[in-house]
Design a protein around this motif. Structure first.
Motif, mmCIF file in Angstrom:
data_model
loop_
_atom_site.group_PDB
_atom_site.id
_atom_site.type_symbol
_atom_site.label_atom_id
_atom_site.label_comp_id
_atom_site.label_asym_id
_atom_site.label_seq_id
_atom_site.Cartn_x
_atom_site.Cartn_y
_atom_site.Cartn_z
ATOM 1 N N PRO A 159 0.827 -1.215 0.000
ATOM 2 C CA PRO A 159 0.000 0.000 0.000
ATOM 3 C C PRO A 159 0.859 1.262 0.000
ATOM 4 N N THR A 160 0.429 2.245 -0.767
ATOM 5 C CA THR A 160 1.148 3.516 -0.893
ATOM 6 C C THR A 160 0.306 4.638 -0.304
ATOM 7 N N PRO A 161 0.881 5.468 0.570
ATOM 8 C CA PRO A 161 0.115 6.583 1.131
ATOM 9 C C PRO A 161 -0.163 7.647 0.069
ATOM 10 N N PHE A 162 -1.351 8.231 0.119
ATOM 11 C CA PHE A 162 -1.709 9.271 -0.835
ATOM 12 C C PHE A 162 -2.732 10.210 -0.205
ATOM 13 N N SER A 163 -2.873 11.391 -0.807
ATOM 14 C CA SER A 163 -3.943 12.307 -0.424
ATOM 15 C C SER A 163 -4.288 13.192 -1.614
ATOM 16 N N ILE A 164 -5.564 13.519 -1.733
ATOM 17 C CA ILE A 164 -6.064 14.441 -2.752
ATOM 18 C C ILE A 164 -6.973 15.436 -2.044
ATOM 19 N N ASP A 165 -6.639 16.714 -2.150
ATOM 20 C CA ASP A 165 -7.386 17.769 -1.465
ATOM 21 C C ASP A 165 -7.932 18.731 -2.520
ATOM 22 N N ILE A 166 -9.261 18.813 -2.627
ATOM 23 C CA ILE A 166 -9.909 19.641 -3.647
ATOM 24 C C ILE A 166 -10.716 20.743 -2.969
ATOM 25 N N ASN A 167 -10.499 21.960 -3.416
ATOM 26 C CA ASN A 167 -11.290 23.101 -2.945
ATOM 27 C C ASN A 167 -11.802 23.851 -4.173
ATOM 28 N N ALA A 168 -13.109 23.822 -4.367
ATOM 29 C CA ALA A 168 -13.709 24.452 -5.542
ATOM 30 C C ALA A 168 -14.733 25.488 -5.101
ATOM 31 N N LYS A 169 -14.844 26.553 -5.906
ATOM 32 C CA LYS A 169 -15.749 27.645 -5.553
ATOM 33 C C LYS A 169 -16.325 28.266 -6.807
ATOM 34 N N ARG A 170 -17.621 28.548 -6.766
ATOM 35 C CA ARG A 170 -18.260 29.336 -7.802
ATOM 36 C C ARG A 170 -19.028 30.470 -7.138
ATOM 37 N N ALA A 171 -18.529 31.692 -7.330
ATOM 38 C CA ALA A 171 -19.188 32.867 -6.789
ATOM 39 C C ALA A 171 -19.510 33.863 -7.887
ATOM 40 N N GLU A 172 -19.204 33.500 -9.135
ATOM 41 C CA GLU A 172 -19.464 34.360 -10.283
ATOM 42 C C GLU A 172 -20.298 33.607 -11.303
ATOM 43 N N PHE A 173 -21.044 34.367 -12.099
ATOM 44 C CA PHE A 173 -21.932 33.761 -13.081
ATOM 45 C C PHE A 173 -21.161 33.006 -14.161
ATOM 46 N N VAL A 174 -20.042 33.559 -14.616
ATOM 47 C CA VAL A 174 -19.343 33.002 -15.785
ATOM 48 C C VAL A 174 -18.099 32.219 -15.417
ATOM 49 N N GLN A 175 -17.726 32.161 -14.140
ATOM 50 C CA GLN A 175 -16.433 31.560 -13.797
ATOM 51 C C GLN A 175 -16.484 30.768 -12.504
ATOM 52 N N GLY A 176 -15.719 29.683 -12.473
ATOM 53 C CA GLY A 176 -15.511 28.905 -11.263
ATOM 54 C C GLY A 176 -14.040 28.575 -11.130
ATOM 55 N N ILE A 177 -13.552 28.445 -9.891
ATOM 56 C CA ILE A 177 -12.140 28.161 -9.665
ATOM 57 C C ILE A 177 -12.002 26.955 -8.742
ATOM 58 N N ALA A 178 -10.841 26.297 -8.835
ATOM 59 C CA ALA A 178 -10.577 25.149 -7.976
ATOM 60 C C ALA A 178 -9.081 24.981 -7.798
ATOM 61 N N THR A 179 -8.698 24.506 -6.628
ATOM 62 C CA THR A 179 -7.314 24.107 -6.381
ATOM 63 C C THR A 179 -7.316 22.642 -5.975
ATOM 64 N N VAL A 180 -6.300 21.918 -6.455
ATOM 65 C CA VAL A 180 -6.186 20.495 -6.166
ATOM 66 C C VAL A 180 -4.756 20.208 -5.721
ATOM 67 N N ALA A 181 -4.592 19.622 -4.556
ATOM 68 C CA ALA A 181 -3.278 19.228 -4.056
ATOM 69 C C ALA A 181 -3.221 17.701 -4.032
ATOM 70 N N ILE A 182 -2.251 17.142 -4.751
ATOM 71 C CA ILE A 182 -2.121 15.687 -4.875
ATOM 72 C C ILE A 182 -0.776 15.257 -4.316
#
Length: 326
Positions: free
Chosen positions: A223-246
């Motif tokens: 077994p290999t240790p891993f983590s995936i952390d996703i933070n996504a946000k939509r506060a605008e009509f035309v745009q959404g943003i996200a950060t992903v740490a792997i």
């Protein structure tokens, strides 16, 4: 099996033999209106013994009030044993609750749409063989929201927040999950849906947080240790943003993603991929991606390309070639 019902609770304990219906038997007297109540007319399979221990549901079944609280009490369990003595057990190791809040007091049967509703299941444990799954929390909150479709104003119960926390393990492998989805819209106002689609003043305003971690084998022997952390946000009509740490073992990547043109049929997803060693790749449109530079600061150290077979290939300035995907 014992079932005790009072004005505010239901308690179930005992054992019962159960099986799954598989087919009808031949020569059933279909003209007999009571044929469905005769078990000899059915074929059953997968017989199992079901043992229920101290399963308690508390509910205000006959109360006249404006709020109703429900609870599945800590300490209950349901265990099944099949014909070859394989066991599976579902346990309640903490109180699980639900709540409904109405504008006026009345019996529950006479109430309509609640102003607010909440559900919180916690401490749910499933065990079968070497598999163990724990749902530490499954919770949801909902509010009554008014919608105007251009003809009339309607009321509907809308989930505004969802939370999931749990873990599953099998032998030496494990997977942990934490997720939260929250709507940030102003639900005190009437929402205009007469356009039949999202508009600049009425769109889904939300945040999503997801974290996966654990130890998985994959193609590895151990077994290999891993983590995936996703933070996504939509506060605008035309745009959404996200950060992903792997992070996989000691290898780490950070992704910064932006989705544009959410008001159109075709969206544009762009991103920046960063390595902890300082290397980065900028992609203007992931859907149409063919190549991009691998940079460290302002210097290029190679090129990432997508070939006709769908493979991503990195060629560094020293002519070293690495295939990112098979």
């Amino acid at each position: 099996m014992s079932v005790k019902v009072t004005a505010g609770s239901i308690k179930v304990s005992g054992m019962v033999n159960a099986s799954y219906w598989s087919n009808f038997k031949e020569n059933i007297d279909w003209q007999n209106p009571n044929w469905i109540f005769d078990k000899n007319n059915f074929e059953f399979k997968d017989k199992a013994l079901v043992a229920v221990t101290n399963l308690v549901l508390e509910a205000p079944l006959r109360a006249s009030q404006n709020s109703f609280d429900f609870k599945i009490a800590n300490g209950g369990s349901i265990e099944t044993t099949n014909a070859i003595k394989q066991k599976a057990k579902f346990s309640f190791t903490a109180d699980s609750t639900a709540s409904l809040v109405y504008a006026t007091s009345d019996n529950l049967d006479n109430q309509n749409i609640p102003n607010q509703a909440s559900l919180k299941l916690q401490g749910l444990v499933f065990e079968s063989g070497e598999v163990k799954a724990i749902l530490n929390e499954v919770s949801a909150s909902a509010k009554k929201v008014k919608f105007n479709n251009g003809i009339e104003t309607l009321e509907q119960l809308i989930p505004t927040e969802l939370v999931l926390k749990g873990a599953i393990s099998y032998l030496k492998e494990s997977l942990n999950l934490e997720a939260k989805l929250k709507l940030n819209n102003d639900f005190t106002k009437v929402i205009d849906v007469s356009a039949g689609q999202e508009t600049a003043t009425n769109f889904i305003n939300a945040i999503l947080n997801v974290k996966l971690s654990g130890n998985l084998k994959g193609a590895n022997a151990a077994p290999t240790p891993f983590s995936i952390d996703i933070n996504a946000k939509r506060a605008e009509f035309v745009q959404g943003i996200a950060t992903v740490a792997i992070i996989v073992d000691k290898h780490a990547l950070d992704l910064e993603l932006t989705t544009q043109d959410l008001d159109k049929d075709q969206q544009v997803l762009s991103g920046v991929i960063k390595h902890k060693n300082g290397a980065s790749i900028k992609i203007a449109d992931i859907d149409t991606f063919t190549s991009a530079q691998v940079n460290v600061g302002n210097s290029s150290y190679g090129t990432v390309t997508k070939n006709s077979s769908g493979q991503y290939v990195v060629k560094f300035t020293d002519n070293t070639i690495v295939y990112i995907t098979p």
